[in-house]
Every structure is written in structure tokens, then in C-alpha cells.
Design an enzyme around this catalytic site. Structure first.
Site, PDB file in Angstrom:
ATOM      1  NE  ARG A 154      26.856  41.770  42.149  1.00  0.00           N
ATOM      2  CZ  ARG A 154      28.075  42.127  42.836  1.00  0.00           C
ATOM      3  NH1 ARG A 154      29.147  42.173  41.833  1.00  0.00           N
ATOM      4  NH2 ARG A 154      28.142  42.511  43.839  1.00  0.00           N
ATOM      5  CB  CYS A 509      38.136  40.507  42.089  1.00  0.00           C
ATOM      6  SG  CYS A 509      37.105  40.854  43.525  1.00  0.00           S
TER       7      CYS A 509
HETATM    8 FE1  SRM Z   1      35.030  41.407  42.966  1.00  0.00          FE
HETATM    9  C1  SRM Z   1      34.179  42.691  45.918  1.00  0.00           C
HETATM   10  C2  SRM Z   1      36.484  44.351  41.915  1.00  0.00           C
HETATM   11  C3  SRM Z   1      34.969  40.135  39.796  1.00  0.00           C
HETATM   12  C4  SRM Z   1      34.521  38.262  44.262  1.00  0.00           C
HETATM   13  N1  SRM Z   1      35.084  43.176  43.876  1.00  0.00           N
HETATM   14  C5  SRM Z   1      34.870  43.488  44.979  1.00  0.00           C
HETATM   15  C6  SRM Z   1      35.048  44.946  45.268  1.00  0.00           C
HETATM   16  C7  SRM Z   1      33.816  45.693  44.563  1.00  0.00           C
HETATM   17  C8  SRM Z   1      35.501  45.617  46.636  1.00  0.00           C
HETATM   18  C9  SRM Z   1      34.422  45.874  47.746  1.00  0.00           C
HETATM   19  O1  SRM Z   1      33.481  45.255  47.769  1.00  0.00           O
HETATM   20  O2  SRM Z   1      34.737  46.962  48.324  1.00  0.00           O
HETATM   21  C10 SRM Z   1      36.234  45.261  44.155  1.00  0.00           C
HETATM   22  C11 SRM Z   1      36.360  46.636  43.666  1.00  0.00           C
HETATM   23  C12 SRM Z   1      37.761  47.266  43.347  1.00  0.00           C
HETATM   24  C13 SRM Z   1      37.825  48.262  42.642  1.00  0.00           C
HETATM   25  O3  SRM Z   1      38.571  49.192  43.181  1.00  0.00           O
HETATM   26  O4  SRM Z   1      37.523  48.433  41.426  1.00  0.00           O
HETATM   27  C14 SRM Z   1      36.076  44.108  43.398  1.00  0.00           C
HETATM   28  N2  SRM Z   1      35.586  42.308  41.195  1.00  0.00           N
HETATM   29  C15 SRM Z   1      36.287  43.246  40.844  1.00  0.00           C
HETATM   30  C16 SRM Z   1      36.627  43.217  39.627  1.00  0.00           C
HETATM   31  C17 SRM Z   1      36.447  44.577  39.172  1.00  0.00           C
HETATM   32  C18 SRM Z   1      37.983  42.662  39.371  1.00  0.00           C
HETATM   33  C19 SRM Z   1      38.746  42.625  38.404  1.00  0.00           C
HETATM   34  O5  SRM Z   1      39.838  42.677  38.053  1.00  0.00           O
HETATM   35  O6  SRM Z   1      38.099  42.939  37.072  1.00  0.00           O
HETATM   36  C20 SRM Z   1      35.695  42.509  38.781  1.00  0.00           C
HETATM   37  C21 SRM Z   1      34.462  43.032  38.445  1.00  0.00           C
HETATM   38  C22 SRM Z   1      33.562  41.997  37.384  1.00  0.00           C
HETATM   39  C23 SRM Z   1      32.373  42.800  37.010  1.00  0.00           C
HETATM   40  O7  SRM Z   1      32.274  43.549  36.024  1.00  0.00           O
HETATM   41  O8  SRM Z   1      31.220  42.730  37.619  1.00  0.00           O
HETATM   42  C24 SRM Z   1      35.354  41.411  39.785  1.00  0.00           C
HETATM   43  N3  SRM Z   1      34.764  39.605  42.235  1.00  0.00           N
HETATM   44  C25 SRM Z   1      34.738  39.430  40.903  1.00  0.00           C
HETATM   45  C26 SRM Z   1      34.842  37.850  40.972  1.00  0.00           C
HETATM   46  C27 SRM Z   1      35.260  37.056  39.369  1.00  0.00           C
HETATM   47  C28 SRM Z   1      33.793  36.709  38.691  1.00  0.00           C
HETATM   48  O9  SRM Z   1      32.842  37.324  38.963  1.00  0.00           O
HETATM   49  O10 SRM Z   1      34.210  36.169  37.751  1.00  0.00           O
HETATM   50  C29 SRM Z   1      34.682  37.164  41.890  1.00  0.00           C
HETATM   51  C30 SRM Z   1      34.903  35.618  42.438  1.00  0.00           C
HETATM   52  C31 SRM Z   1      33.818  35.048  41.758  1.00  0.00           C
HETATM   53  C32 SRM Z   1      32.736  35.063  42.782  1.00  0.00           C
HETATM   54  O11 SRM Z   1      32.101  35.904  43.079  1.00  0.00           O
HETATM   55  O12 SRM Z   1      32.479  34.021  43.640  1.00  0.00           O
HETATM   56  C33 SRM Z   1      34.832  38.360  42.878  1.00  0.00           C
HETATM   57  N4  SRM Z   1      34.556  40.587  44.744  1.00  0.00           N
HETATM   58  C34 SRM Z   1      34.310  39.399  45.123  1.00  0.00           C
HETATM   59  C35 SRM Z   1      33.931  39.195  46.278  1.00  0.00           C
HETATM   60  C36 SRM Z   1      33.720  37.916  47.371  1.00  0.00           C
HETATM   61  C37 SRM Z   1      32.439  37.270  47.001  1.00  0.00           C
HETATM   62  C38 SRM Z   1      32.010  36.092  48.104  1.00  0.00           C
HETATM   63  O13 SRM Z   1      31.332  35.201  47.601  1.00  0.00           O
HETATM   64  O14 SRM Z   1      32.642  36.150  49.075  1.00  0.00           O
HETATM   65  C39 SRM Z   1      33.812  40.700  47.001  1.00  0.00           C
HETATM   66  C40 SRM Z   1      33.626  40.866  48.622  1.00  0.00           C
HETATM   67  C41 SRM Z   1      32.157  40.849  48.730  1.00  0.00           C
HETATM   68  O15 SRM Z   1      31.323  40.626  48.000  1.00  0.00           O
HETATM   69  O16 SRM Z   1      31.822  41.096  49.732  1.00  0.00           O
HETATM   70  C42 SRM Z   1      34.233  41.360  45.968  1.00  0.00           C
HETATM   71 FE1  SF4 Z   2      38.545  42.111  45.094  1.00  0.00          FE
HETATM   72 FE2  SF4 Z   2      41.259  42.247  44.867  1.00  0.00          FE
HETATM   73 FE3  SF4 Z   2      39.671  44.086  46.205  1.00  0.00          FE
HETATM   74 FE4  SF4 Z   2      40.093  41.608  46.948  1.00  0.00          FE
HETATM   75  S1  SF4 Z   2      41.556  43.300  46.561  1.00  0.00           S
HETATM   76  S2  SF4 Z   2      38.090  42.669  46.655  1.00  0.00           S
HETATM   77  S3  SF4 Z   2      40.158  40.588  45.099  1.00  0.00           S
HETATM   78  S4  SF4 Z   2      39.702  43.909  43.889  1.00  0.00           S
END
Ligand code: SRM
Ligand code: SF4
Length: 671
Positions: A154, A509
Site C-alpha cells: 500500500r 483504520c
Molecule cells: Fe482501512 C478496510 C478506510 C487506513 C485497516 N479501510 C477499509 C475500507 C476500505 C473498508 C472496506 O474494506 O470496505 C475503508 C474505506 C472507508 C471509506 O468509506 O472510505 C477503509 N483505511 C481507511 C482510511 C481511509 C481511513 C482514514 O480515516 O483515513 C485509511 C486509508 C489509508 C490509505 O490511504 O491507504 C485506512 N486501514 C487503515 C489503517 C491505518 C494505516 O494503514 O496506517 C489500518 C490499520 C493498520 C493495518 O492495516 O493493520 C486499516 N482497513 C483496515 C482493515 C483491517 C485490516 C486487517 O489486517 O485486518 C480493513 C478491512 C480489511 O482489510 O478486510 C480496512
Molecule cells: Fe475502517 Fe472505519 Fe470502515 Fe472500520 S468503519 S473499515 S475502521 S473505515
């Protein structure tokens, strides 16, 4: 046997390989012809949405299919729309890209932009019929969405401070960029689908990166010419890397799969990198086998070998990560299951030599770089706080207008920060007044005018766009921060602030498990409460309450804040306090706490710190009414309060309320 299936045999030695099938997504990747299908075919159809297989492949192209959950109506088709995420290593956004994103958000999106926690931008609300035009416009403005989502490396993070006189910061940015290039998907699918085959006009990648991609250090490459590093099944799961400098934890380095820390000679020459591995935050409620984990230090690598070591780590996770269970597929579980030593041995076997010992590092600090700063070459940079990353215009605050005007007028580049803020840089000192005037006219406050609770908080988007949200986050946090501020004022902690993060589900996230206080969605209006992470994000928080209905916020937190005020050591931060006294002690204190509503005069129990007795008022109590209850009932109430993690008074109120209610009912139905 292919390497792909060999991996499943090796993943889990306890379960026979025959019964452990690759997950569905593995088969979808296998059939996709290197990320082409079924996205390419389904994009041509006149439909509002994609099929499940296409949705999975679309993620690799940087887009998620979503629906506006506010508009769901039973029996009707969902209000389908797409989220697009940029790949912006180190958060770099050139001015032409910013202006394009700003325009696209109005033309095709929901009129907002969202700076993410990984230094990218997201557009929400794009319809399927506009996806191609939107992606093409981003690519033509020097941007990309390729690899921003999906089972792949990523966005690579780096501190967003554009210092020109601190070489370590320049190295961090340079290597973040190069590693992003090294691990970018090589398949031509992206340009074929979104640009009809036209190749991107992007910056040339460093020759050392191109050479490293092809180099086969002991099996690091896959024998699939179209994807030399990944092969056709890409990674088992998302993979996250950051590059930072000693002391700077603005990137939350403990939460990443791989973190590199720049090591320089005393005269600022790049020597190499310290390496951490195995961080990750995602978890699932009530599934103990899923958990947040902080990265382990695994060693040091000279600069000449850094790409080979990164490839060796990627190859280890690619070949041994669990491809059968997506909940167990992140690299953190490999480290947890194998232990650091076995993991390092395997990495070393791909790397071709042992990993060198880790070098000493200073303490890490939380940094957000808000406000005006000299960047070290005579120019200035300005960090602007964006609440929860959402850039939009409202009556009170025209943030979107302000940023557009600043970038347009002065042609300034931007860096997105890992705390969802933006930094505008390369500002000439002579432009400072004019930039400041634009911000003031549009109502954008400086960092000193923002409540630090707000400044240091983060919330994920959650509802209405995120399909995984079970509770509000971005939309709820402003009200919650107001309530916490009011409570802190009430208990006499007016100057206090700490890092609060909120998510709508346990995926993490907004990196809640590294916050001093976190709200993790656990059903509508209900949150799991985490306490005690280090203020510099080097220690994880722990679960304090499984479920807190948000209407109980004051009842739950008043006693905790009073305890903090009374028992903290001088200058102790809230997260450190919670960690030092321990959650059991907090529960005990809360259970013994006498709120303004009921004082159990029957109780002689001395609270955990011995400071509050039943005769003492709380910080909020003006009028205190006493109800005497029997000692044995009080003891049971207190035990239940500890179990539930609620104050005695709250349970007493609920019990009395329920009794009075049944009494009323009995009186109105005498039969
Ligand atoms: Fe995330 C899934 C938003 C950073 C862990 N994340 C999602 C999804 C795409 C939901 C989905 O799968 O349908 C969310 C979209 C929401 C929306 O409406 O926009 C989403 N994640 C975000 C963002 C936009 C949150 C934010 O407030 O900024 C961040 C986008 C980052 C980027 O530019 O790439 C975001 N997500 C993170 C982080 C923090 C980080 O990377 O520093 C994490 C935790 C760190 C990690 O990965 O361990 C994170 N997102 C997840 C997970 C759980 C992953 C796991 O290991 O279990 C999911 C769900 C999944 O992957 O199944 C997820
Ligand atoms: Fe990430 Fe928030 Fe969506 Fe959970 S509810 S997957 S923490 S953006």
C-alpha cells in the site's frame, strides 16, 4: 507443485494441507489475468455496480465499490458509488494533482476530499459510469490510484515535514518513493483499462530500483515476467511499509508490516536503515485469534542492500503468509506464530546473508508539524489541521476553497500527513501574509486556536460510505470531543489533552489501538473502549470496556478522569497513567466512585486510591442525596459494577429505575 500451492502446505503444520483450501480471493486473483478481468469486461457494461469478483480486483486499481448507507431502502437497489484512493508515497501531491482532485470531487464525487491516515487522498461518491474519466484525469495529472488498495504493498509512508536542511528527512522521502516504485504492480492492466493503453507520464524510477526488481536473490522473484516480485497471486493480504527518521513517529511505525528508520553518519551521509517488522492493527470483535500487534525490531541493513532486504521480507510473506484464512493472512501473524528468530532466519535465506544487529535509536515522538515552519532553504511550510481529513466547504469554514485558492495562486505542492492533515510547502516568505489572509478569510484556524483534543484526534470515515462500519465515527467524533472537553473542564482538567482516536469497527483504520483513549465501533451508538497506549504510539492500548453506549459517556469517564487527576504523577500523560495504574485499578476506582446521583451510605469500602469516601462530593456534585442500602446488596452491586465496568451509581440507578417501572406497571394493571 507450484510455489503458490506449496505455500499452503507450509502455512500451518497442524492442519492437513488437503483440508486447507486457498481463500476465494486467491482464486479470483488467479483468474484475473494479472488484474485485468473481470474489471475490464464489466466496466463496459451499462450497470451501476460490479460483481463480487470484479470488486476484489478493482481494489488493486485503487477503488472500492460502496453504497451510500444513508440512502438504503429495503427492497430497492443500493445507491452504488465508488471510493477512489490515491497512491501518494510520503503524501506528496503536486499542485496540478490537487487541483484536479478538487475539480473531480465536484464533477464526479460528493464535493469533498478526504486526506487519509496513510497520506493519500480519497474521493467518495463516484458513479461507475464516471470511474474511467476520474482515474484517467488523476493519472494525467501526475497521480495514480494503482496499488492504493488490494493485496499488495500500500501507500508507503514517510514523515511529511519537507525539511531541506535535515538530510535524514530527504532520505526518508526518497526511499519511501523508491520502495513504492519497487513494489508497484507491473501488470499493464491499469493503463489498458483506464487509459486505453496509454502509458502514464510519470517520473522515471531510479535505475537501482529497476535493477533490484529483476534481481533474483535466492528466490525473491516469482518467475512470472509480468509481475516479477508478486507473481500472479500478489500478496496474501495488504502490506504496509513506512520509512522514517530516528525520533520521528509521525508515521506510527509500530503499526506497519515493515518500517525502516534512516541511519546516517554524523555528517549526514546515509548509511543504512534499522528495520522493524510485523506490526498491524486489524482485528475482529469476539475473535481472540485476531489482534493488533506492534512491530518487532529485526535488525539493520546497509543502504546498498535495502531493496534486497525489503524484497526478502516481501517474499517471506508472499510464500508463507496464510492464503487460506484472510483473517490470519497479515504478516503480523507469521511473526507471532513463528517468533522473531524463525522469521529472521527465513528472511535471511531469501536475502542471502544474516541480518545485521539493530542500531541504537533515540526515543520516538509524536509529531504533526502543524503551523508555520522554516523548511531550511529560506522558504516556509505550513501545516494545516484538517478535522478527520475531510476537506469541504461549510458556512463557517471554507477549507476546500482556501486550499484551492492557495494552491492555484502560488502553485504550491502539498504533503499529506499520517494524522489526516496537510502541509503546503515551498512558500516564499513574501507570500506568507497573503496565504494567511486566505486562510483567515475562509475561517481556517491556526493550530493554536484549535482545541488540542481535536488537533490530536483522528476518526475513520465509517458511515455512510464504509460498508464495514457498525457505528458512526467521523460524523460522531466532533460531538464526542465536545463532551469529553466539557467533562475534563468539570473535573478541573481544563488544560488536559490526549490522543483520542475513533473507528466505526475494529479494523483499526484510524489506528485506535495506538491512542491513549480509543472508541472502536461495536454496534450502533456503541463502542469498545481502549485505554493506555503510549502518547508517542510505541505501546498498544488495552480493552477497558467491551461496550459503552455513547449516552453513558459521562458516567463512564467522569470517575476515570477524577482518578487521573488525583493519582497521576506530576506531568504524567493520560495514556501512561492508565498503563501504570492498570485497568483493574481503574475498574475498581470506578466501581467505588460516588457520583452525584446516589451515595451508598451503607458502604464503608475504601476506594482504590483511598482518596474518595462516601461522604466526599465529586467534582460535579452540588446537591447530594443519600440512599442507604444494605451492606450485602452494596457488595453485590459493587461486584457487578466491576464486572460491567460501570460506576456503582449507574447500576443502582438502572436497578431502581427498573423496579419503579415494574411497580408503575403493576399499579396500572391491578389484575
Ligand atoms: Fe482501512 C478496510 C478506510 C487506513 C485497516 N479501510 C477499509 C475500507 C476500505 C473498508 C472496506 O474494506 O470496505 C475503508 C474505506 C472507508 C471509506 O468509506 O472510505 C477503509 N483505511 C481507511 C482510511 C481511509 C481511513 C482514514 O480515516 O483515513 C485509511 C486509508 C489509508 C490509505 O490511504 O491507504 C485506512 N486501514 C487503515 C489503517 C491505518 C494505516 O494503514 O496506517 C489500518 C490499520 C493498520 C493495518 O492495516 O493493520 C486499516 N482497513 C483496515 C482493515 C483491517 C485490516 C486487517 O489486517 O485486518 C480493513 C478491512 C480489511 O482489510 O478486510 C480496512
Ligand atoms: Fe475502517 Fe472505519 Fe470502515 Fe472500520 S468503519 S473499515 S475502521 S473505515
Amino acid at each position: 507443485m507450484t510455489l503458490f500451492f506449496a505455500a499452503f502446505l507450509m502455512v500451518n503444520t497442524q492442519t492437513p494441507a488437503a483440508v486447507r483450501k486457498p481463500s476465494k480471493v486467491e482464486a479470483i486473483k488467479d483468474r484475473s489475468n494479472f488484474l485485468r478481468e473481470p474489471v475490464a469486461s464489466e466496466l463496459l457494461l451499462d450497470t451501476t455496480h460490479f460483481t463480487e469478483d470484479a470488486i476484489q480486483i478493482l481494489k488493486f486499481h485503487g477503488s472500492y465499490q460502496q453504497d451510500n448507507r444513508d440512502n438504503r431502502v429495503k427492497g430497492q437497489e443500493k445507491d452504488y458509488q465508488f471510493m477512489l484512493r490515491t497512491r501518494s508515497p510520503g503524501g506528496f501531491i503536486p499542485p496540478e494533482l490537487y487541483l484536479t482532485l478538487d475539480r473531480l470531487s465536484d464533477e464526479y464525487g460528493n464535493h469533498t476530499l478526504r486526506a487519509t491516515t496513510r497520506q493519500g487522498f480519497q474521493l467518495h461518491g463516484v458513479l461507475k459510469k464516471n470511474l474511467k474519466a476520474t482515474i484517467a484525469a488523476i493519472v494525467r495529472s501526475m497521480g495514480s490510484t494503482l496499488g492504493a488498495c488490494g493485496d499488495i504493498n500500500r501507500n508507503v509512508m514517510a514523515p511529511a515535514a519537507p525539511f531541506r536542511n535535515r538530510p535524514e528527512y530527504e532520505y526518508a522521502r526518497e526511499y519511501a518513493n523508491n520502495i513504492a516504485d519497487l513494489l508497484a504492480p507491473q501488470s499493464g492492466a491499469y493503463y489498458e483499462i483506464w487509459l486505453d493503453g496509454e502509458k502514464a507520464i510519470s517520473a522515471e524510477e531510479a535505475p537501482a530500483v529497476a535493477a533490484a526488481r529483476q534481481r533474483n536473490g535466492n528466490g525473491t522473484i516469482s518467475h512470472e515476467p509480468e509481475e516479477p516480485i508478486y507473481g500472479k497471486h500478489y500478496m496474501p493480504r495488504k502490506f504496509k511499509i513506512c520509512v522514517t527518521v530516528p525520533g520521528d513517529n509521525s508515521v506510527d511505525l509500530y503499526s506497519q508490516d515493515v518500517s525502516l528508520v534512516v541511519i546516517t553518519t554524523p555528517d549526514g551521509e546515509l548509511e543504512g536503515f534499522n528495520v522493524f517488522a510485523g506490526g498491524g492493527l486489524g482485528r475482529t470483535h469476539n475473535k481472540e485469534e485476531t489482534f493488533p500487534r506492534i512491530a518487532d525490531p529485526i535488525g539493520y541493513v546497509d543502504k546498498a542492500d535495502v531493496y534486497d532486504l525489503v524484497k526478502a521480507i516481501v517474499a517471506t510473506q508472499r510464500d508463507y503468509g496464510d492464503r487460506t484464512d484472510r483473517r490470519h493472512a497479515r504478516m503480523k501473524y507469521l511473526l507471532e506464530d513463528w517468533g522473531v528468530e524463525r522469521f529472521c532466519d527465513k528472511v535471511a535465506s531469501y536475502f542471502g546473508k544474516p541480518i545485521q544487529p539493530f542500531k541504537p535509536l533515540p526515543e520516538f515522538e509524536y509529531l504533526d508539524f502543524l503551523g508555520w515552519h522554516e523548511q531550511g532553504d529560506g522558504k516556509l511550510f505550513l501545516g494545516i489541521s484538517i478535522h478527520n481529513g475531510r476537506i469541504q466547504d461549510s458556512e463557517a469554514l471554507q477549507l476546500k476553497t482556501a486550499l484551492r485558492e492557495i494552491v492555484q495562486t502560488f502553485n504550491l505542492p502539498m504533503l499529506l500527513t499520517p494524522s489526516q492533515d496537510v502541509i503546503v510547502y515551498d512558500i516564499q516568505p513574501a507570500q506568507k501574509t497573503q496565504v494567511q489572509q486566505i486562510l483567515t478569510r475562509c475561517g481556517v484556524k491556526g493550530e493554536d486556536a484549535i482545541d488540542p483534543l481535536v488537533r490530536y484526534s483522528m476518526a475513520c470515515p465509517a458511515l455512510p460510505t464504509c460498508g464495514l462500519a457498525t457505528a458512526e465515527s467521523e460524523r460522531a467524533i466532533p460531538g464526542i470531543l465536545d463532551r469529553i472537553r466539557a467533562l475534563l473542564n468539570t473535573v478541573g482538567l481544563e488544560q488536559e489533552h490526549f490522543i483520542i482516536r475513533m473507528t466505526g469497527c475494529p479494523n483499526g483504520c484510524a489506528r485506535p489501538y495506538l491512542a491513549e483513549l480509543a472508541f472502536v465501533g461495536n454496534g450502533p451508538d456503541t463502542y469498545q473502549i481502549w485505554l493506555g497506549a503510549a502518547p508517542n504510539q510505541t505501546r498498544l492500548a488495552q480493552v477497558y470496556l467491551e461496550k459503552l453506549h455513547i449516552s453513558d459517556l459521562e458516567t463512564a469517564f467522569e470517575p476515570i478522569f477524577v482518578y487521573f487527576k488525583e493519582a497521576r504523577t506530576p506531568g504524567e500523560r493520560f495514556g501512561d497513567f492508565c498503563d501504570r495504574v492498570g485497568l483493574a485499578s481503574i475498574h475498581q476506582y470506578v466501581a467505588n466512585y460516588q457520583s452525584s446521583e446516589v451515595s451508598a451510605a451503607g458502604s464503608e469500602t475504601v476506594p482504590a486510591n483511598g482518596n474518595v469516601s462516601p461522604d466526599q462530593g465529586t467534582a460535579t456534585s452540588k446537591i447530594r442525596r443519600r440512599v442507604t442500602i444494605q451492606e450485602d446488596i452494596y457488595a453485590r452491586l459493587q461486584a457487578a459494577a466491576v464486572r460491567e465496568g460501570k460506576p456503582v451509581s449507574s447500576l443502582a440507578n438502572a436497578a431502581i429505575e427498573s423496579y419503579l417501572h415494574s411497580l408503575n406497571q403493576a399499579n396500572s394493571n391491578p389484575d
